[in-house]
Design a protein around this motif. Structure first.
Motif, short mmCIF file in Angstrom:
data_model
loop_
_atom_site.label_atom_id
_atom_site.label_comp_id
_atom_site.label_asym_id
_atom_site.label_seq_id
_atom_site.Cartn_x
_atom_site.Cartn_y
_atom_site.Cartn_z
N TRP A 72 0.82 -1.20 0.00
CA TRP A 72 0.00 0.00 0.00
C TRP A 72 0.86 1.25 0.00
O TRP A 72 0.58 2.21 -0.73
CB TRP A 72 -0.95 0.00 1.20
CG TRP A 72 -2.03 1.03 1.03
CD1 TRP A 72 -3.28 0.83 0.52
CD2 TRP A 72 -1.94 2.42 1.36
NE1 TRP A 72 -3.97 2.02 0.49
CE2 TRP A 72 -3.17 3.02 1.00
CE3 TRP A 72 -0.95 3.23 1.89
CZ2 TRP A 72 -3.43 4.37 1.18
CZ3 TRP A 72 -1.20 4.58 2.07
CH2 TRP A 72 -2.43 5.13 1.72
N ASP A 73 1.91 1.26 0.81
CA ASP A 73 2.79 2.45 0.88
C ASP A 73 3.49 2.70 -0.45
O ASP A 73 3.62 3.85 -0.88
CB ASP A 73 3.81 2.29 2.01
CG ASP A 73 3.18 2.37 3.39
OD1 ASP A 73 2.04 2.89 3.51
OD2 ASP A 73 3.82 1.90 4.35
N VAL A 74 3.95 1.65 -1.11
CA VAL A 74 4.61 1.80 -2.41
C VAL A 74 3.60 2.31 -3.44
O VAL A 74 3.88 3.25 -4.19
CB VAL A 74 5.24 0.46 -2.87
CG1 VAL A 74 5.71 0.53 -4.32
CG2 VAL A 74 6.41 0.09 -1.95
N HIS A 75 2.42 1.71 -3.47
CA HIS A 75 1.38 2.14 -4.40
C HIS A 75 1.00 3.60 -4.15
O HIS A 75 0.86 4.40 -5.09
CB HIS A 75 0.16 1.23 -4.27
CG HIS A 75 -0.92 1.56 -5.24
ND1 HIS A 75 -1.95 2.43 -4.95
CD2 HIS A 75 -1.13 1.14 -6.52
CE1 HIS A 75 -2.75 2.53 -5.99
NE2 HIS A 75 -2.27 1.75 -6.96
N GLY A 101 5.10 -8.80 1.37
CA GLY A 101 3.99 -9.26 0.53
C GLY A 101 4.39 -9.54 -0.90
O GLY A 101 3.81 -10.40 -1.54
N GLY A 102 5.38 -8.80 -1.41
CA GLY A 102 5.85 -9.01 -2.77
C GLY A 102 4.73 -8.87 -3.80
O GLY A 102 3.71 -8.21 -3.56
N LEU A 103 4.92 -9.50 -4.94
CA LEU A 103 3.94 -9.45 -6.01
C LEU A 103 2.60 -10.03 -5.56
O LEU A 103 1.54 -9.49 -5.90
CB LEU A 103 4.46 -10.21 -7.25
CG LEU A 103 3.57 -10.16 -8.48
CD1 LEU A 103 3.41 -8.74 -8.99
CD2 LEU A 103 4.15 -11.04 -9.57
N ASP A 154 -3.03 -9.10 -4.15
CA ASP A 154 -4.05 -9.22 -3.11
C ASP A 154 -4.67 -7.87 -2.75
O ASP A 154 -5.85 -7.81 -2.39
CB ASP A 154 -3.48 -9.86 -1.84
CG ASP A 154 -3.22 -11.35 -1.98
OD1 ASP A 154 -3.66 -11.96 -2.98
OD2 ASP A 154 -2.56 -11.91 -1.08
N GLU A 155 -3.90 -6.81 -2.84
CA GLU A 155 -4.42 -5.47 -2.55
C GLU A 155 -5.29 -4.94 -3.69
O GLU A 155 -5.94 -3.90 -3.55
CB GLU A 155 -3.26 -4.48 -2.31
CG GLU A 155 -2.50 -4.73 -1.03
CD GLU A 155 -3.26 -4.31 0.22
OE1 GLU A 155 -4.24 -3.53 0.12
OE2 GLU A 155 -2.89 -4.77 1.32
N GLY A 156 -5.29 -5.63 -4.84
CA GLY A 156 -6.10 -5.21 -5.97
C GLY A 156 -5.41 -4.22 -6.89
O GLY A 156 -6.06 -3.58 -7.72
N PHE A 157 -4.08 -4.10 -6.78
CA PHE A 157 -3.34 -3.16 -7.60
C PHE A 157 -2.99 -3.78 -8.95
O PHE A 157 -2.85 -4.99 -9.07
CB PHE A 157 -2.06 -2.70 -6.88
CG PHE A 157 -2.32 -2.03 -5.56
CD1 PHE A 157 -3.38 -1.16 -5.37
CD2 PHE A 157 -1.48 -2.28 -4.49
CE1 PHE A 157 -3.61 -0.55 -4.14
CE2 PHE A 157 -1.68 -1.67 -3.25
CZ PHE A 157 -2.75 -0.79 -3.09
N ALA A 173 -4.07 -10.81 -12.76
CA ALA A 173 -4.41 -9.59 -12.05
C ALA A 173 -5.85 -9.69 -11.58
O ALA A 173 -6.65 -10.37 -12.21
CB ALA A 173 -4.23 -8.37 -12.97
N PRO A 174 -6.17 -9.03 -10.51
CA PRO A 174 -7.53 -9.10 -9.99
C PRO A 174 -8.53 -8.49 -10.94
O PRO A 174 -8.26 -7.70 -11.75
CB PRO A 174 -7.46 -8.34 -8.67
CG PRO A 174 -6.21 -7.56 -8.69
CD PRO A 174 -5.32 -8.17 -9.72
#
Length: 145
Positions: A31-34, A116-118, A123-126, A144-145
């Protein structure tokens, strides 16, 4: 009767606080990277430390492909010494990011591991990027989601 959870008492609060606060010096999350990339704040270099082949099949937008075994002083010479690197691999089942972080730290480079990696990213939906030649060839890609 106690559970395996409570059989060993929790650390005192001050010790737990120090431990958990210190973890942020070593790791970040998806989340922080995104969030940083979404806001245009690119104050770190994101490295996908898996193989080039896996990178082409699916990687984080903005990530550079540099397999952990290829991290050398020569390749890092293009970056100022204080450049922060964030490394990731496939996910919690993979220690490639740890290997990459060790190599960077041995070279005296600031580094954080993206937990978490890829897998965590997906999983975060990115969104995941794929190399155009992979899409044209119809090679299997990361879902991808």
């Amino acid at each position: 009767m106690s559970s395996h959870v409570s059989a060993i008492p929790a650390a005192p609060s001050a010790q737990a606080l120090a431990h958990f606060e210190q973890a942020f010096a070593f790791e970040t999350d998806c989340w922080d990277v995104h969030d940083a990339f979404s806001r245009g704040v690119q104050d770190f270099v994101l490295l996908d430390v898996r193989s080039h082949e896996l990178y082409q099949r699916g990687h984080l937008p903005g990530a550079l492909s540099l397999p952990h075994g290829k991290i050398t002083e020569g390749k890092m010479a293009a970056y100022p010494k204080d450049t922060l690197f964030v490394v990731y691999c496939a996910g919690p089942h993979c220690n490639g990011a740890h290997r990459g972080a060790v190599r960077l730290a041995r070279l005296g480079r600031p580094v954080k591991l993206m937990i978490g990696g890829l897998t965590g990213w997906i999983d975060e939906g990115f969104e995941v990027e794929r190399a155009p030649e992979v899409e044209r060839e119809g090679a299997p890609a990361v879902a991808a989601p």
